[in-house]
Motif scaffolding. Sequence first.
Motif, short mmCIF file in Angstrom:
data_model
loop_
_atom_site.label_atom_id
_atom_site.label_comp_id
_atom_site.label_asym_id
_atom_site.label_seq_id
_atom_site.Cartn_x
_atom_site.Cartn_y
_atom_site.Cartn_z
N ASP A 33 31.12 42.32 25.63
CA ASP A 33 32.73 42.20 25.10
C ASP A 33 32.77 41.63 23.34
O ASP A 33 33.59 42.45 22.50
N TRP A 81 39.79 48.45 24.09
CA TRP A 81 39.10 47.13 24.27
C TRP A 81 40.03 46.29 24.62
O TRP A 81 40.37 45.78 23.44
N TYR A 128 40.32 43.21 27.37
CA TYR A 128 40.26 42.76 29.03
C TYR A 128 40.63 41.25 28.92
O TYR A 128 40.01 40.24 30.23
N GLU A 147 37.10 35.59 27.42
CA GLU A 147 35.52 36.40 27.13
C GLU A 147 36.30 37.37 28.30
O GLU A 147 37.69 36.89 29.28
N ALA A 148 35.95 38.67 28.44
CA ALA A 148 36.01 39.93 28.98
C ALA A 148 36.46 39.55 30.73
O ALA A 148 35.61 38.66 31.01
N LEU A 195 31.32 48.58 30.71
CA LEU A 195 31.34 48.18 29.55
C LEU A 195 30.03 48.55 28.91
O LEU A 195 30.46 49.24 26.96
#
Lengths: 890, 224, 198, 262
Positions: free
Chosen positions: A489, A515, A517, A526-527, C179
Amino acid sequence: MTNHWIDLRNSDCILIIGSNAAENHPISFKWVTAAMTRANNPAKLISVDPRFTRTSSKADIYAPIRSGTDIAFIGGMIRYILNDMQSLSRTERAEKYNLTYLTQYTNAALIIHSEFEGWKDPTHPGLFVGFTENTNPAPGNLGGYSKSKWGYADAGSPDTDAALLGNNWTNWSDLNPKCVLRLLWENYEDFTPEMVEKVTGCPQSTFEQVCEAYAATGAPGKAGTIMYAMGTTQHTYGTQNIRGYAILQLLLGNIGVAGGGINALRGTSNVQGSTDMCLLSHILPGYLSVVNHKLQTLEQYVDTVGRKGKAPVVPKGLAGDKSASWWWLSESAQNYKKYLVSLLKAWWMDNATEENDFCFNYLPKINAGQDADYTHIGTFEAVAKGIVKGMMVWGQNPAVGGPDAEGERKALEKLDWLMVTDLFETETAAFWYRDGADPGSIGTEVFLLPAACSYEKQGSISNSGRWAQWRYKALDPIGEAKSDLAIVDALVLKLKEKYAGETGPKADPINQLYWDYHTEGEYADEADPNKVALEIHGYYTKDVGDKKKGDLVTNFVSLATDGSTCSGNWLYSGMFTTDGRNKAKDRDPVDASLNQIGLYSGWSWCWPINRRIIYNRASVDLDGSPWDDIHPVIAYQEGSHNPATNTCKWLGDIADGGWSPIAVSKNDGKPAYLPFIMQNEGVAHIWGPGRAEGPLPVAYEPWESPLETNLVTGVPAQLDESPKGMPGFNDPCCYVGDLGGMNQRGRPNWEDPTNGFNCVGTTYRVSEHWQAGQMTRNHPWLIELQPQPIAEMGEELADDVGVKNGDIVKVVTARGSIEAVAVVTKRFRRMTIGDKQVDHVGVPWHWGYKGLSKGISPNGSSGNVLTPHVGDANTTIPEYKTFLCRVEKA
Amino acid sequence: MAHHEVERFSAGARLFHWTVTITAIVLAITGLFLWVPAFGSLAEDSYSRIIHRVAAVILVAAPLLFFISRPGRALHFVKYIFTWGKDDIEWLKAAPDYYFGGDEKKMPPQGEMNTGQKLWSLVAFLSVIGFVVSGAIMWFAKASIPAELFLWVTIIHDLCFIVSASMTLVHLYLGAIHPRMTESLKSMLKGKVSVEYAKHHHGKWYAEISKGKETDNKQAPSTH
Amino acid sequence: MELSRRDFLKFSGVATAGGLAAAKMLEAQPVSAESLDLELSKPIGEVPTICCYCGVGCGAIAAADADKVINIEGDPDHPINQGSLCSKGQALAQMRTVNGKDNPNRLTKPLYRAPYSTEWEVIEDWDTALDMIADRIKKTRDETWLDKIDVGGTSYTVNRTDGIAEFGGGELDNEECYLLAKMARALGLVYLEHCARI
Amino acid sequence: MAKAILFDSTKCTACRGCQVACKQWNNLEAEETVNTGTYENPPDLSSRTWLKMRFIEPPDGDGKVWLFSRRACMHCTEAGCVKVCPTGAVYHHEEGFVAYNKDICSGCGYCVDACPFDVPRMVGSTLTGKKKMEKCVFCADRVANEEKPACVKTCPTGALIYGERTEMVDLAEQRVSKLAADGVDAQLYGKDELDGLHVLYVLAHSPKDYKLPVNPEVSPSVTLWQDILKVMGYAAVGAVAGGLLLNYMVARARMVKEKEGK
């Protein structure tokens, strides 16, 4: 796995071949043991392995075979069954074998192209029709086929053999000469028990016991299962080994039923999921074909791989008269397109529009054809050649796990930069100061990032039975370590920063990449894996009917071709309920399946749409009643047929397609769907023309073989004339690599064994370590159990080379040598193969030069220092399991 | 009586006696921990084992030192306790009557040690040897001898204990408690006994020392 | 006090018995310190996790402090393993904690090895590390970028880079793999592989 | 009620989950080992290894037999260690297994020599001389909290099960007769040995082949010491003390008389 772990307990006979399940999947033996010790009709266990293992120690029958001779062995079993079928009376045949399954659910009765010629044709011994040798030097495939004569005689609507369908035959000559079953017989006619013993080293009597025990699972209501792993796949003909199993299982009606299936035992906790997510060069998430340069537009892609590639084909004369071919299903469904468009939407979201082909051109396109290999072997060759200049490695350790490991380590020296993310310092990260390397001459920049371990983060992983299970976080990561999710990420956000302001084909895919998340709270910086999981499942990207933008889709059936839905991976679409319950977190411990066959459908979730046993429509007869009353996977609920939709209520597991049973649909005048809904023909492939080296497996020799002539095909090795390998002796299409000349081919020398490689070497794992060892070699409790690399060998060989148990020995191949502790054992026996006495030497490949437990020789005693850079014809999986070596006292 | 005393035990002898006494008590107590489960908790953390071993070293060292410093006396003692004669038999026959009833008629005159004392000394001497040898094996050779043999060695150690412990009770009783042995304890504390007591209990010895003027050299060793 | 032989015998009998009676008392076993109401020496654990090794997917339950693992054992509710684990699964705790302390071999900070250097340097913060890596990725990608290729005189759009390879993923979570695939393909990577192939 | 562990060697795959589970639960550190030509490690039980699996390849076999056997405390009913333990540190738990109270272990090590299975191990400091016995404790804390012993819980194949000893004996006997019906020379070990072990074994060969003592017995020296010598000791001391008391009373009475008589 077509089935799943608990289902092993429903089996009547378990054939473990190319796997050492007791050691490498220890908990599988909970269910193997359950099958073997159940009160009624306990199952038999068969272990086929060059070495008598912990698995073999529990087996009813242990069949030793020379490493790399699975096809000879399985071919012999197929011959046994076919011979048995042919020699039985029609009534007995129908009792002992499930002929409805064989003829209605597989392509056994279909008629093949009239010009097809098998490998016994004297004009091309050992090869099928259509072969061309590749005359270029390595790297590259040995050769390739034109498959034009391998298909069905009538490609769009194949004919079937009426005598076979009607069980109205006595001799093979009663069947159409191009009928699949008859071609199958001809392919394996020579694989007699005598031949099997001669090639594999398995005593005839043992082999016949195996055949008898396993053939007994052919009766309707009986099930045999095959458990295999890398012992099967890691050969130049690994795919054909599996094809052999598939044919065997289809002959016996063992696919789709409880206690049956072909079960690939996944060696890594989420190698199923990572494969589903397609971290592989040839596929995109959900097993969608990667794009090649010939497919310039979405329409070209959809037309080629979807419309044409997955067009339904309906064989004539079968009870079922409709093929789903789910990948395409129909011009109105266009499933392939739905899945790809939803993927593109998930990736480029609002930037992906119908007008710009949903950003189809943002997907990288590989070169079509065989001029580049993008797989592991090809990648390292590209690294060695300086084509690949930078490498990101996430939790993998190719410096130990890759074939010709020292060659791959050396290739890494060519990189400009290398990024490794792992829990511990790996051999890959430390390649630049390994023994023999000169850091002063290695210009590679190396980044080593600390990753969180499995319980320092949360997320889902998919086991071998396809169960996606959520695992939770028990504590924060060590030190400053981060989860891989957080790292990727942060890295993508950095890249977006770097490309900010740029435009054009380079920058657009990054800048426009969807993107987003981060969430409130714990995942503010953070994701959030929960949010990523939602994207994988999929949601509406705009209001459609009563669905609002952002609403979750039901499952992949809801996906659309018009960009109104996104889903990162259609196979995982269905993991959430529409109200957002993540079913991977489900923990209902009650088994609510029919007769409690152990599906545990309320525990976690599995793809597709929680179907626990795939191909399960093959577990019922034409009326929808299970072949096996005791272990029913699904069953048609009487009277539930809905004429309007041609569907019905299926009890038990999620049926493979909700259509009514064949006979029920037919009675109602509706299309009757064939059971194997993912196949174009709707029936399973005994005949499999999709493989590189032939529609049926042929017993080829490994790239490095102790023999001078292939005992089955009669083709000589011609080592000097064919340094790359000999088509027909070797697999004719295998990939022969070349890592800068290091990939030497070893030859036997029976006149002077000290100067040749007369032993068959093989690699494997021990129960106490795991893969390339970067984790377990840092666990004191495990190192205590298996402290050092070993070389296992039989007493005969040890005597010959003057080695005693516990001595340090050197195992040498043409690539290199390693030192290990000799484990001299009766569990490896000398074999007589043809006129040769062949010994095996086995080395675990876990060790390296980092970690708490290191190898004995400075190169880390990694087993893969010994293995060749040679790969399977279809997958280029390396040939780790068979090579030539010699043993010396160190 | 105070005016008429003779020296019976030298300072060295007394030091030796009491060193051994204390050591033996320590050894007995710490050893008892391994006999009596009720005392088991006292053996916690091996302290008693360590103390037992320290004491054992002293028990070995004390006689050795005595032997080195006064070899003649030590040899004399050993010879003495192993020398048995007719009088000793007579004494043993007469002893019950004497110790219960005080009947002295049959008691033969005794030397520097009476037969009872000699017997005690002999038991003590032998059991110490038994203790030391078996103890040394248990201490140093546990790992190198078979388990079975080890267990038998412990049994020797235990047997020594049973015998020596029983005899110690008698020794203690006669030395300190018996109504007639009035000066025995005192002699070991102060070294002297009254002439009267010496004559009465050790007639032969008294005769020897008063005749020969040999004083210290021939004193009885550390036992009663 | 006169004493007959008979009295004596009687008395000694009583005395011996007294000795034995005392013995019986002294020989009595101490009260068990570990009786049935014993507490567990440590918590068994409540956090469900799935073993990170093979593909069986066994459930485990973990107990942890803020900075160390106290116990990890099989999840008894899990239908596949029903509480059992193999040697590797049983050793899961040591991934983090060895003998009550952090596993000393675990990586805790980003490390960097400069060209021709003989040692690792610690990169003090993640931002610097990722910035450096992103620079390398961009540089290599931009230098090796292929908009088009020419095959037999025809130009084909390919939008890819052959200059970067990505490996790995079999040990990562699905979300992570997804991802990674998304990033790799967006970067135009075609050399994308993991352990499923080897 | 007595509990027992039933080890069925015919179901054991030697995955050694039990071996690590034992270390995991009991916080036992790993040992440094080397490979000596076998999968078996550590070489022996130790203060840090209370359970280990044996890998046995019969030397005269055909390479088609690989026996796995459990090596740990057998929790005997007639337990040499309990019998010999001078401090009562080693004792029978009310559920029948052999527990020990480390706090009162004196470190004498007699149990090591008294065990017919060579199980207890001593650990101590050479500096201080402090020693303690170590061995399998049957996970007494887990058992008390209705958890299975760690080794049993982790066993995948049911080669280890735990329960009432009578039930375990029944199950074992059923398994033996089932195996016998299949032509296996199966036997139950531990039912009567040493008045009954609390670890029962279903074996497919003779105990000897599994390196188990065929007729384990507690050394007669243990019985001699604990049952005879100690009793003798108490009796002797009692008798002597009594005799001396009597003597005192008699002698004193006599002296009083003498005085009066004067």
